[in-house]
Enzyme design. Structure first.
Site, PDB file in Angstrom:
ATOM      1  N   ASP A   1      -2.053 -18.344   0.756  1.00  0.00           N
ATOM      2  CA  ASP A   1      -2.963 -19.177  -0.048  1.00  0.00           C
ATOM      3  C   ASP A   1      -3.608 -20.261   0.825  1.00  0.00           C
ATOM      4  OD1 ASP A   1      -0.427 -20.276   0.184  1.00  0.00           O
ATOM      5  OD2 ASP A   1      -0.292 -21.003  -1.876  1.00  0.00           O
TER       6      ASP A   1
ATOM      7  N   ASP B   1      -6.414  -7.239   4.049  1.00  0.00           N
ATOM      8  CA  ASP B   1      -7.522  -6.638   3.307  1.00  0.00           C
ATOM      9  C   ASP B   1      -8.346  -7.737   2.642  1.00  0.00           C
ATOM     10  OD1 ASP B   1      -9.038  -4.563   2.031  1.00  0.00           O
ATOM     11  OD2 ASP B   1      -7.927  -4.971   0.186  1.00  0.00           O
TER      12      ASP B   1
ATOM     13  N   ASP C   1     -12.370  -9.476   3.880  1.00  0.00           N
ATOM     14  CA  ASP C   1     -13.580  -9.564   3.045  1.00  0.00           C
ATOM     15  C   ASP C   1     -14.039 -11.019   2.968  1.00  0.00           C
ATOM     16  OD1 ASP C   1     -13.412  -6.827   2.480  1.00  0.00           O
ATOM     17  OD2 ASP C   1     -14.049  -7.131   0.400  1.00  0.00           O
TER      18      ASP C   1
ATOM     19  N   TYR D   1       0.815  -1.214   0.000  1.00  0.00           N
ATOM     20  CA  TYR D   1       0.000   0.000   0.000  1.00  0.00           C
ATOM     21  C   TYR D   1       0.852   1.269   0.000  1.00  0.00           C
ATOM     22  CZ  TYR D   1      -4.636  -2.054   0.781  1.00  0.00           C
ATOM     23  OH  TYR D   1      -5.830  -2.714   0.642  1.00  0.00           O
TER      24      TYR D   1
ATOM     25  N   LYS E   1       3.865 -15.052   3.117  1.00  0.00           N
ATOM     26  CA  LYS E   1       4.163 -15.775   1.876  1.00  0.00           C
ATOM     27  C   LYS E   1       5.682 -15.950   1.850  1.00  0.00           C
ATOM     28  CE  LYS E   1       2.914 -17.697  -2.046  1.00  0.00           C
ATOM     29  NZ  LYS E   1       2.097 -18.932  -2.135  1.00  0.00           N
TER      30      LYS E   1
HETATM   31  C1  IPM Z   1     -10.572  -1.594   3.626  1.00  0.00           C
HETATM   32  C2  IPM Z   1     -10.774  -0.988   2.262  1.00  0.00           C
HETATM   33  C3  IPM Z   1      -9.643  -0.006   1.982  1.00  0.00           C
HETATM   34  C4  IPM Z   1      -8.331  -0.758   1.954  1.00  0.00           C
HETATM   35  C5  IPM Z   1      -9.813   0.842   0.688  1.00  0.00           C
HETATM   36  C6  IPM Z   1     -11.140   1.571   0.679  1.00  0.00           C
HETATM   37  C7  IPM Z   1      -8.699   1.806   0.495  1.00  0.00           C
HETATM   38  O1  IPM Z   1     -10.864  -1.987   1.295  1.00  0.00           O
HETATM   39  O2  IPM Z   1     -10.462  -0.832   4.607  1.00  0.00           O
HETATM   40  O3  IPM Z   1     -10.538  -2.820   3.730  1.00  0.00           O
HETATM   41  O4  IPM Z   1      -7.942  -1.325   0.933  1.00  0.00           O
HETATM   42  O5  IPM Z   1      -7.667  -0.776   2.995  1.00  0.00           O
HETATM   43 MG    MG Z   2     -10.959  -3.950   2.073  1.00  0.00          MG
END
Ligand code: IPM
Ligand code: MG
Length: 386
Positions: free
Chosen positions: A224, A248, A252, A141, A192
């Protein structure tokens, strides 16, 4: 001394879900006698439109001066073509970096009430209770060099750099071990290391820090394999500590164990414990302004703030209890409803949680008075240590 809270609702569904969080926070403050000062500012696309920049200096100053920050979401299709440094997403990244909010806690807790809202068999997700601790201020990032360059033949090459210093790994590792120690004593570090030198260093440092926490059981997984294990046997995890990008992605993925990303709160802390609290979901421009977004992640982010910034476990648990009661009573926003099930809107979900919170406390108060222990004291529990 009142707690100064910077409120940054942002874009998309950010403002509508944050409004529900604030509604609950105000009721908590009143009931528990907490002094809070709320100061709102623009961030993201709305700030760009008003001031020409997604992170105006005043917003950054307000966030810096606050004891805690409540963040909504930012972004929108219309900003995607802007230069990178003017895009809303960049404002959040800058804020994380400027305030050094390196430790991002993303708890993933299965609500029994939502078992049938997931895509999993109940026996896989029943009882899931894990935390993803994502490093938030380094990695791909922020690594340099980065950019898109033109090659001699006129074609382009995109570059990002995965980079971690020893100190950056060490501090997130300590946070991971401390979190595991406060929970069930298990830490899984995800890297990794079989391919990337940066991750080889990660594994070495995490292992080294581990020698200071003999009571914590440390394991390692490659990203993975971790992605697979997370859906195969999620109950095997307690705390997962991982790098920015991997965290990240895993968070999700993990949201599906709960049923919806609309249920996941988060806390991002710096070394002195100052935090930014935000729902894990993004701005969801496709459903913004329609009063259909799920505000529970924002409300649960308020609970995390009460626990981690105020040290007020009682109030945090009361808010979480109110969410549980609301779900148990069958109220659902569309993201957590089964097909054909009745749904309620953002605003009503906020009201239902608020109602459940007030009802629980009133009940506790009545029971307390019944014991002759004196009125009101249930609402005045002292602020505990962090
Ligand atoms: C998160 C989001 C952010 C990230 C984006 C919106 C920049 O996906 O907080 O998980 O990638 O960190
Ligand atoms: Mg995210």
């Amino acid at each position: 001394m009142s707690m100064k809270i910077a409120v940054l609702p942002g874009d998309g569904i950010g403002p509508e879900v944050t409004r529900q969080g604030i509604k609950v926070l105000r009721a908590v403050a009143e009931r528990y006698g907490l002094a809070i000062e709320l100061n709102e500012a623009l961030i993201g696309g709305c700030a760009y439109e008003a001031h020409g920049h997604p992170l105006p200096a005043d917003t950054l100053t307000l966030a810096r001066d606050a004891d805690a920050i409540l963040f909504g979401a930012e972004g929108g299709f219309q900003y995607e073509a802007l230069p990178r440094d003017l895009r809303p997403g960049d404002a959040l990244l800058t804020l994380r970096r400027e305030l050094d909010l390196f430790a991002n806690f993303r708890p993933v807790v299965a609500w029994p009430e939502l078992a049938d809202a997931t895509t999993f068999k109940p026996e896989i997700v029943d009882g899931v209770d894990l935390v993803i601790l994502r490093e938030l201020t380094s990695d791909l990032y922020f690594g340099e060099p980065r950019g898109i360059e033109i090659l001699p033949d006129g074609s382009r090459r995109g570059i990002n750099t995965m980079s971690y210093t020893e100190a950056e790994i060490r501090r997130i590792a300590h946070a991971g071990f401390r979190a595991a120690r406060a929970r069930h004593g298990k830490l899984c570090s995800v890297d990794k290391a079989n391919v990337l030198e940066t991750m080889e260093l990660w594994r070495e440092i995490v292992t080294d820090v581990g020698s200071e926490y003999p009571d914590v059981e440390l394991s390692h997984l490659y990203i993975d394999a971790a992605a697979m294990a997370l859906v195969r046997k999620p109950k095997a995890f307690d705390v997962i500590v991982t790098a920015n990008l991997f965290g990240d992605i895993l968070s999700d993925e993990a949201s599906m164990l709960v049923g919806s990303i609309g249920m996941l709160p988060s806390a991002s802390l710096n070394a002195s414990g100052k935090g930014l609290f935000e729902p894990v979901h993004g701005c969801a421009p496709d459903i913004a302004g329609q009063n259909i977004a799920n505000p529970l992640a924002a409300i649960l982010s308020v609970a995390m703030m009460l626990r981690m910034s105020f040290g007020h476990e009682d109030a945090a648990s009361a808010v979480e209890g109110a969410v549980r009661k609301t779900l148990a009573e069958g109220y659902r926003t569309s993201d957590i409803a089964r097909s054909g099930e009745a749904t309620i809107g953002t605003e009503e979900m906020g009201d239902r949680v608020l109602g459940a919170f007030v009802a629980e406390l009133d009940l506790a108060l009545v029971e307390h008075e019944g014991t002759g222990a004196g009125s009101g004291s249930i609402c005045r529990s002292s602020v505990g240590s962090r």
